[in-house]
Design a protein around this motif. Structure first.
Motif, PDB file in Angstrom:
ATOM      1  N   ARG A  50       0.513   1.212  -5.668  1.00  0.00           N
ATOM      2  CA  ARG A  50      -0.378   0.929  -4.545  1.00  0.00           C
ATOM      3  C   ARG A  50      -1.362  -0.148  -4.987  1.00  0.00           C
ATOM      4  NH1 ARG A  50      -2.672   6.015  -1.922  1.00  0.00           N
ATOM      5  NH2 ARG A  50      -3.969   6.154  -3.801  1.00  0.00           N
ATOM      6  N   THR A  79       0.816  -1.210   0.000  1.00  0.00           N
ATOM      7  CA  THR A  79       0.000   0.000   0.000  1.00  0.00           C
ATOM      8  C   THR A  79       0.850   1.260   0.000  1.00  0.00           C
ATOM      9  OG1 THR A  79      -1.767  -1.157   1.212  1.00  0.00           O
ATOM     10  CG2 THR A  79      -1.825   1.254   1.216  1.00  0.00           C
ATOM     11  N   SER A  80       1.787   1.344   0.939  1.00  0.00           N
ATOM     12  CA  SER A  80       2.581   2.570   1.081  1.00  0.00           C
ATOM     13  C   SER A  80       3.790   2.601   0.164  1.00  0.00           C
ATOM     14  CB  SER A  80       3.058   2.715   2.527  1.00  0.00           C
ATOM     15  OG  SER A  80       4.125   1.811   2.809  1.00  0.00           O
TER      16      SER A  80
END
Length: 292
Positions: free
Chosen positions: A278, A238-239
């Protein structure tokens, strides 16, 4: 050469030499059209090698627009672009002839392809001349529906000699990591997956995980039996943060035939925002063993 003495030793210990010989027929040097087409659809590539100065083995992440990796011939791929600034494999990939292992993994289709060979730096990135090309089954691969490209710049890489509490938490929440290993004739990069918690950060200096049954080739464990140096890569899907570890690994066999790998951490490199990708939340593989 498909297998060296390290892989043969593990195959014989587990009793799968005949099966390994059968599976090993899939390993070739050529990049088939279907493999070339697969490469051009991917936005990331994992690569592993040994640093030419320190000898430490690392696994690193390369990203780009689909097509940044492409086959330029039946035995060569080109990679456009490079590593994040400060990546521990920078010197290795800038040195002609460095042995590298790569794995191209597509979470959307749960397909993966491995290509091992030798690097040639180019004006736009690098080229790899293939020694081994093969695909693996989707076992233990988590499915992620899609990704989006996010405008973010990598932050400065943080270096250390042991894991911080937050890094240990990150590792224990992971469902996927990549492992690079080496042997006398080359390098290899492979994937490990499972339900979150399948990797244990037992201390600031050691990780462990159960080695799940796979394709019976034992390329990674075979490499580690001959040369314990290894590099691990954990990715925050995600990050975009990347956590890289280098150290030494050993495999323990118990009386019931189960295998546990123990990894001693020697150095750590963490780069927030290293990947601009992402990904959506994972759908865990049905092959993942339940955790006790």
């Amino acid at each position: 050469m498909t297998y060296h003495s390290g892989s043969r030793a593990v195959q014989d210990r587990v009793g799968v030499r005949d099966l390994a010989d059968h599976v090993g027929r899939a390993i070739g040097q050529g990049i088939r059209p279907v493999a070339a087409a697969f490469l051009e659809l991917q936005p990331m590539l994992v690569i592993g090698a040994a640093d030419p100065d320190t000898g430490a083995v690392w696994a690193s992440l390369l990203t780009g627009e689909p097509g940044f990796v492409r086959a330029t011939g039946p035995h060569r791929i080109s990679v456009r672009g490079g590593l994040c600034e400060g990546d521990p494999l920078t010197a290795a990939l800038a040195t002609a002839g460095t042995a590298v292992g790569t794995i191209e993994l597509d979470p959307r289709t749960r397909r993966r392809m491995r290509l091992n060979g030798r690097v040639t730096p180019t004006a736009r990135g690098l080229a790899i001349d293939a020694d081994q090309v093969f695909s693996n089954c989707p076992k233990y691969l988590q499915r992620r529906e899609t990704y989006e490209r996010v405008e973010r710049a990598p932050e400065a890489t943080r270096h250390g000699s042991e894991l911080t509490p937050s890094q240990r938490e990150f590792i224990e929440a992971a469902d996927t990591f990549f492992i690079a290993s080496v042997h006398g004739h080359g390098a290899d990069a492979s994937h490990r997956g499972g339900n979150p918690g399948f990797v244990h950060a037992t201390s600031p200096n050691e990780l462990s995980w159960r080695d799940y049954p796979g394709n019976s080739m034992f390329l990674t464990l075979g490499n580690l039996s001959a040369d314990p140096r290894a590099g691990l890569l954990f990715l925050d899907w995600t990050s975009g943060a990347v956590l890289q570890l280098t150290g030494r690994a050993r495999t323990e066999f118990d009386a019931h035939g189960e295998r546990t790998v123990r990894f001693a951490v020697e150095a750590v490199a963490e780069t927030p925002g290293a990947s601009p990708l992402r990904w959506t939340a994972p759908e865990y593989s049905q092959a993942n063993p339940l955790l006790s």
